[in-house]
Design a protein around this motif. Sequence first.
Motif, PDB file in Angstrom:
ATOM      1  N   ASP A   5      33.144  41.357  37.675  1.00  0.00           N
ATOM      2  CA  ASP A   5      34.596  41.459  37.543  1.00  0.00           C
ATOM      3  C   ASP A   5      35.117  40.646  36.365  1.00  0.00           C
ATOM      4  OD1 ASP A   5      34.951  43.138  39.732  1.00  0.00           O
ATOM      5  OD2 ASP A   5      34.968  41.460  41.133  1.00  0.00           O
ATOM      6  N   SER A   6      34.247  40.397  35.377  1.00  0.00           N
ATOM      7  CA  SER A   6      34.647  39.584  34.233  1.00  0.00           C
ATOM      8  C   SER A   6      35.147  40.466  33.103  1.00  0.00           C
ATOM      9  CB  SER A   6      33.468  38.733  33.749  1.00  0.00           C
ATOM     10  OG  SER A   6      32.576  39.511  32.965  1.00  0.00           O
ATOM     11  N   LEU A   7      35.462  39.850  31.976  1.00  0.00           N
ATOM     12  CA  LEU A   7      35.853  40.560  30.769  1.00  0.00           C
ATOM     13  C   LEU A   7      34.804  40.327  29.675  1.00  0.00           C
ATOM     14  CD1 LEU A   7      38.360  42.345  30.491  1.00  0.00           C
ATOM     15  CD2 LEU A   7      39.404  40.561  29.111  1.00  0.00           C
ATOM     16  N   VAL A   8      33.556  40.206  30.099  1.00  0.00           N
ATOM     17  CA  VAL A   8      32.413  40.166  29.186  1.00  0.00           C
ATOM     18  C   VAL A   8      31.844  41.572  29.125  1.00  0.00           C
ATOM     19  CG1 VAL A   8      30.128  39.210  28.742  1.00  0.00           C
ATOM     20  CG2 VAL A   8      31.919  37.746  29.704  1.00  0.00           C
ATOM     21  N   TRP A  49      38.584  33.892  38.696  1.00  0.00           N
ATOM     22  CA  TRP A  49      39.926  34.458  38.880  1.00  0.00           C
ATOM     23  C   TRP A  49      39.869  35.674  39.796  1.00  0.00           C
ATOM     24  CZ3 TRP A  49      42.640  38.950  38.147  1.00  0.00           C
ATOM     25  CH2 TRP A  49      44.040  38.841  38.218  1.00  0.00           C
ATOM     26  N   SER A  50      38.912  36.558  39.555  1.00  0.00           N
ATOM     27  CA  SER A  50      38.798  37.775  40.364  1.00  0.00           C
ATOM     28  C   SER A  50      38.474  37.459  41.816  1.00  0.00           C
ATOM     29  CB  SER A  50      37.719  38.691  39.789  1.00  0.00           C
ATOM     30  OG  SER A  50      38.053  39.109  38.487  1.00  0.00           O
ATOM     31  N   ALA A  51      37.753  36.370  42.041  1.00  0.00           N
ATOM     32  CA  ALA A  51      37.385  36.010  43.416  1.00  0.00           C
ATOM     33  C   ALA A  51      38.607  35.686  44.263  1.00  0.00           C
ATOM     34  CB  ALA A  51      36.420  34.827  43.402  1.00  0.00           C
ATOM     35  N   ARG A  52      39.755  35.409  43.621  1.00  0.00           N
ATOM     36  CA  ARG A  52      40.972  35.109  44.371  1.00  0.00           C
ATOM     37  C   ARG A  52      41.726  36.378  44.768  1.00  0.00           C
ATOM     38  NH1 ARG A  52      41.322  31.039  40.295  1.00  0.00           N
ATOM     39  NH2 ARG A  52      43.079  32.064  39.223  1.00  0.00           N
ATOM     40  N   THR A  53      41.230  37.543  44.338  1.00  0.00           N
ATOM     41  CA  THR A  53      41.878  38.805  44.700  1.00  0.00           C
ATOM     42  C   THR A  53      41.633  39.094  46.172  1.00  0.00           C
ATOM     43  OG1 THR A  53      41.605  39.695  42.469  1.00  0.00           O
ATOM     44  CG2 THR A  53      41.960  41.283  44.246  1.00  0.00           C
ATOM     45  N   SER A  54      42.702  39.317  46.919  1.00  0.00           N
ATOM     46  CA  SER A  54      42.592  39.498  48.367  1.00  0.00           C
ATOM     47  C   SER A  54      42.542  40.962  48.784  1.00  0.00           C
ATOM     48  CB  SER A  54      43.785  38.821  49.060  1.00  0.00           C
ATOM     49  OG  SER A  54      45.019  39.363  48.602  1.00  0.00           O
ATOM     50  N   TYR A  55      42.700  41.888  47.854  1.00  0.00           N
ATOM     51  CA  TYR A  55      42.743  43.308  48.200  1.00  0.00           C
ATOM     52  C   TYR A  55      41.393  43.788  48.728  1.00  0.00           C
ATOM     53  CZ  TYR A  55      43.061  48.368  47.634  1.00  0.00           C
ATOM     54  OH  TYR A  55      43.035  49.725  47.857  1.00  0.00           O
ATOM     55  N   GLY A  84      47.139  38.715  46.189  1.00  0.00           N
ATOM     56  CA  GLY A  84      46.816  37.305  46.325  1.00  0.00           C
ATOM     57  C   GLY A  84      46.980  36.443  45.094  1.00  0.00           C
ATOM     58  N   HIS A  85      47.595  36.959  44.023  1.00  0.00           N
ATOM     59  CA  HIS A  85      47.711  36.178  42.793  1.00  0.00           C
ATOM     60  C   HIS A  85      49.128  35.617  42.654  1.00  0.00           C
ATOM     61  CE1 HIS A  85      43.697  37.097  41.429  1.00  0.00           C
ATOM     62  NE2 HIS A  85      43.897  38.368  41.746  1.00  0.00           N
TER      63      HIS A  85
END
Length: 617
Positions: A80-83, A225-231, A296-297
């Motif tokens: 879920d990164s931007l790499v 950052w993506s790990a904080r997504t609650s969806y 969740g953000h």
Amino acid sequence: MTRAPEPGLLIEDYAVVGDTHTMALIGRNGSVDWLCLPAFDSAAAFASLLGDEQNGRWQVCPAGLADGAVLETTRRYRGDSLVLETEWRTATGLVRLTDAMPPRDASADLIRRVECLEGEVQMAMRWVIRFAYGGATPWVRRITDAHGRPALWAVAGPDAVLLRGDVLPEADHRGVDRAHHARFTVAEGDVLDWSLVWAPSHEPLPAPPDVGAGLQQTERFWSEWSARTSYDGPRADLVRRSLVTLKAMTYHPTGGIVAAPTTSLPELMGGSRNWDYRYCWLRDATLVVDALLSCGHTEEAQQWQAWLLRAVAGSPDELQIVYGLKGERMLPELELEHLAGYEGSRPVRIGNAAAEQFQLDVYGEVMAALATARDAGIDGDAFAWAVQRSGLRRLEQVMDEPDFGIWEVRGEKRHFTHSKLMVWVAFDRAVRAVEEHGLEGPVEHWRALRDRVHAEVCDKGWSETCQAFTQSYGSDALDASLLVMPLVGFLPGDDPRVLSTIDAICSTLRTGPLVARYETIEELDGLPPGEGSFLACSFWLVSALALAGRVGEATSLFEELCDLANDVGLLAEEHDGTRMTGNFPQAFSHLALVSAATTLATVAGGSSAAGQGRAGS
């Protein structure tokens, strides 16, 4: 001089990397074809996306790629990164290019790594640096930096970039193109790195970034950052990618979110509907806050709310629909004559004259966004409610005037139904602020205005001929913006008038999974007709169908629309049925995707479609 455009990539052939200050568009061919430095709204240093190689690019790829030397190309983001990773298989081996922009510290860095995974591959590099949107050719010289490493230093006016790497391209002094190129071979296990750093030309040379550490830092930043997504609903992978993209389109210093990192990608190939979207639209406010909070953000929603309040602060009669990254109000629109345009689509524009338009709907968008934040326990600072009340007083003065509408038409002003709908939203959220949150205000007066507008829209915005709410008062033209009626609570999702409007839009504006905004005619637009289908409208239909109780139909449509995303999960503004059109990636499209997904998840969880409407219906 205007050059004829070269055959290039489709819009969907691009992926992006970014550092929450700016973004680079990188093609499947390993070419950086668009990068504004140091911010989204700065002039591009690589602009071949809107012209040709002489307007700037940086390509790293297997030699002979354009001649069929590559057998297979695949790409992906790391988790879920931007790499971004792009892999090419040739007859002799397999090679990977990794691109990233580490989270910003003191400078803007683009880092690239080539790794040979199998066999050996001959590689090629083209580095053509141009400032001022491809209009300024810098002086490039080879230097030894303070760390004893060779580098290329390019300077023109206020801009400078420093290119360091394990292989540096050579200048073609015999040619006239002022390009730098290199050929080199990598064998299995080889790893080569490059970094490009922008700096103001009057400042000292920036320190070289560590490419390996930068890739790890970038992956860690986005993964955490993506790990904080609650969806956890339909197409969670694409929802997470949409949220990462939206976060990347956030200008970190202020919290503003740009509509897109590009300008002038055409809504119709070869046409003139080419606009600069590198700014922050108030219209996105409701969807931004809803999307971030529902997943969740909270911190990003707070930052956006703070930007919003700063942007609209001041005299309410000077409210604009769009502002700069820092809240700038002056966005003069210019045409760049030296750029041929994407696939010959001209003019190429920078700035946006829509900032000068009068649009009623922004009052409702601002009030709805701040109401959503308030419901979530996010309060603005001390003057937030005072700013809103001031805006409501101004709205009361102008609410009966015609405007240019949500689509920012460049024809004559009209009484657009969607605009009046959002006037209702503004007063409805004001009433709720008093009734549900105990804020002070003339609630009975606002309630009366809300009910008056509701009755007016139901009367003048409804066409007996069409059996639908229509684009403007007295018109029989349909408009997909009216799909948001149940989303904002104007009418319940299963109200017969809503159901009839959905059916009318589907029969008139829908082709397959795609929904057009409206029928483009020059009389309305002030522009030649023709464009792709606006993807946000298509996702609005998903939400409207779900709230109407047609969940199976909504789910099927949602899946079809998600399949239109490119191989790395990105969406442009529009789609013409065969390819993407418009600026890319587009915040509105990704926001509408997230909204549709969360609506489907909510309805599937048991919320009543009929319960979506609010008082006044």
